[in-house]
Design a protein around this motif. Sequence first.
Motif, short mmCIF file in Angstrom:
data_model
loop_
_atom_site.label_atom_id
_atom_site.label_comp_id
_atom_site.label_asym_id
_atom_site.label_seq_id
_atom_site.Cartn_x
_atom_site.Cartn_y
_atom_site.Cartn_z
N LEU A 132 0.79 -1.30 0.21
CA LEU A 132 -0.07 0.09 0.02
C LEU A 132 0.80 1.22 0.15
CD1 LEU A 132 -2.86 -1.14 2.55
CD2 LEU A 132 -2.91 -0.84 0.02
N TRP A 133 2.04 1.24 0.53
CA TRP A 133 3.09 2.21 0.45
C TRP A 133 4.41 1.81 -0.02
CZ3 TRP A 133 -0.49 1.53 4.36
CH2 TRP A 133 -1.37 2.48 4.85
N PRO A 134 5.29 2.75 -0.47
CA PRO A 134 6.47 2.27 -1.06
C PRO A 134 7.28 1.81 0.25
CG PRO A 134 6.33 4.49 -1.21
CD PRO A 134 4.92 4.14 -0.76
N VAL A 135 8.18 0.69 0.16
CA VAL A 135 8.90 0.48 1.31
C VAL A 135 10.64 0.20 0.91
CG1 VAL A 135 7.13 -0.57 2.59
CG2 VAL A 135 8.41 -2.01 1.19
N GLU A 136 11.24 0.74 1.84
CA GLU A 136 12.69 0.61 1.38
C GLU A 136 13.32 -0.63 1.93
OE1 GLU A 136 11.80 4.31 0.13
OE2 GLU A 136 11.40 3.99 2.29
N ARG A 137 12.88 -1.24 3.02
CA ARG A 137 13.31 -2.19 3.73
C ARG A 137 11.85 -3.30 4.12
NH1 ARG A 137 18.66 -2.12 6.19
NH2 ARG A 137 17.94 -4.36 6.60
N SER A 138 12.06 -4.39 4.29
CA SER A 138 11.07 -5.58 4.40
C SER A 138 11.62 -6.28 5.88
CB SER A 138 10.72 -6.14 3.51
OG SER A 138 9.41 -6.93 3.75
N VAL A 139 10.97 -6.16 6.80
CA VAL A 139 11.37 -7.24 7.87
C VAL A 139 10.33 -8.29 8.30
CG1 VAL A 139 12.01 -7.20 10.43
CG2 VAL A 139 12.37 -5.05 9.15
N ASP A 140 10.73 -9.46 7.90
CA ASP A 140 9.79 -10.61 8.02
C ASP A 140 10.38 -11.56 9.38
OD1 ASP A 140 7.90 -12.88 7.71
OD2 ASP A 140 8.55 -13.05 5.88
N LEU A 155 11.37 -5.44 18.45
CA LEU A 155 12.82 -5.43 18.35
C LEU A 155 13.35 -5.33 17.00
CD1 LEU A 155 13.16 -8.08 21.27
CD2 LEU A 155 13.36 -5.35 21.29
N GLU A 156 13.09 -6.11 16.08
CA GLU A 156 13.57 -6.23 14.83
C GLU A 156 13.32 -5.11 13.98
OE1 GLU A 156 15.77 -8.42 13.73
OE2 GLU A 156 15.92 -9.22 15.64
N ALA A 157 12.22 -4.20 14.10
CA ALA A 157 11.77 -3.14 13.49
C ALA A 157 12.64 -1.85 14.05
CB ALA A 157 10.38 -2.67 13.88
N LYS A 180 8.53 -2.23 5.93
CA LYS A 180 7.26 -3.05 6.14
C LYS A 180 7.66 -4.14 7.14
CE LYS A 180 6.79 -5.97 2.66
NZ LYS A 180 6.35 -6.44 1.33
N LEU A 181 6.98 -4.38 8.02
CA LEU A 181 6.92 -5.33 9.06
C LEU A 181 6.06 -6.65 8.79
CD1 LEU A 181 8.42 -6.43 11.80
CD2 LEU A 181 6.65 -4.93 13.13
N ILE A 182 6.45 -7.60 8.66
CA ILE A 182 5.43 -8.93 8.52
C ILE A 182 5.55 -9.77 9.59
CG2 ILE A 182 4.84 -10.52 7.05
CD1 ILE A 182 6.79 -9.47 4.84
N MET A 232 -1.78 -0.97 8.27
CA MET A 232 -1.70 -2.30 8.54
C MET A 232 -2.76 -2.99 7.61
SD MET A 232 -2.59 -4.60 12.04
CE MET A 232 -4.12 -4.53 11.56
N THR A 233 -2.23 -4.32 7.03
CA THR A 233 -3.19 -5.23 6.66
C THR A 233 -3.11 -6.43 7.45
OG1 THR A 233 -1.70 -6.11 4.99
CG2 THR A 233 -3.05 -4.27 4.29
#
Length: 165
Positions: A90-98, A109-111, A125-127, A151-152
């Motif tokens: 939904l928004w552009p993201v520079e980093r993704s954390v799964d 903590l990871e975010a 983006k935090l998953i 959030m989704t």
Amino acid sequence: MTANTKTHAMPAMKPQITLDLNGLASPGPLPSLRRTMRTLEEGQVLLLISDYPSMENDLYVWAKQTNNQLLFIDRTRPKGFGFYILKGDLWPVERSVDVTGHPCPTPVLEANKVMTQIKTDQNIKLISDCQASPSEVSTWANSTGHKLLGMTEDSRGVYRYYIKK
């Protein structure tokens, strides 16, 4: 094998495209889905209708590999299921954390680690599938001055948080 899914009420969403693939067996639905998804913009929703028995499991694998989200499954249709699929983010993201599979407080903590690595006004983006993460991420964002853009939650209870530094 059928995936375990949460029971959700039908969300109020209007798909931009409806793709009826009833009657197609594997691998027929996926190539048609890929072609149609190319016509959508990031953040738009497609409604895929299919009576193929293992379509649900196929879609979860496909969605994870393609950065799309299976938001909701309408199991009340007279023929086939309705799969609501969100294209991309939904928004552009520079980093993704799964951090799926990790308990709270791991998501925050990871975010927090990743937020120190990006510039102001950039997004991550935090998953997470931690059931406590909605309140924890919101509290963390407010207390650190980051902005929770949105959030989704997909049909399996996996959350995607979009957070701006």
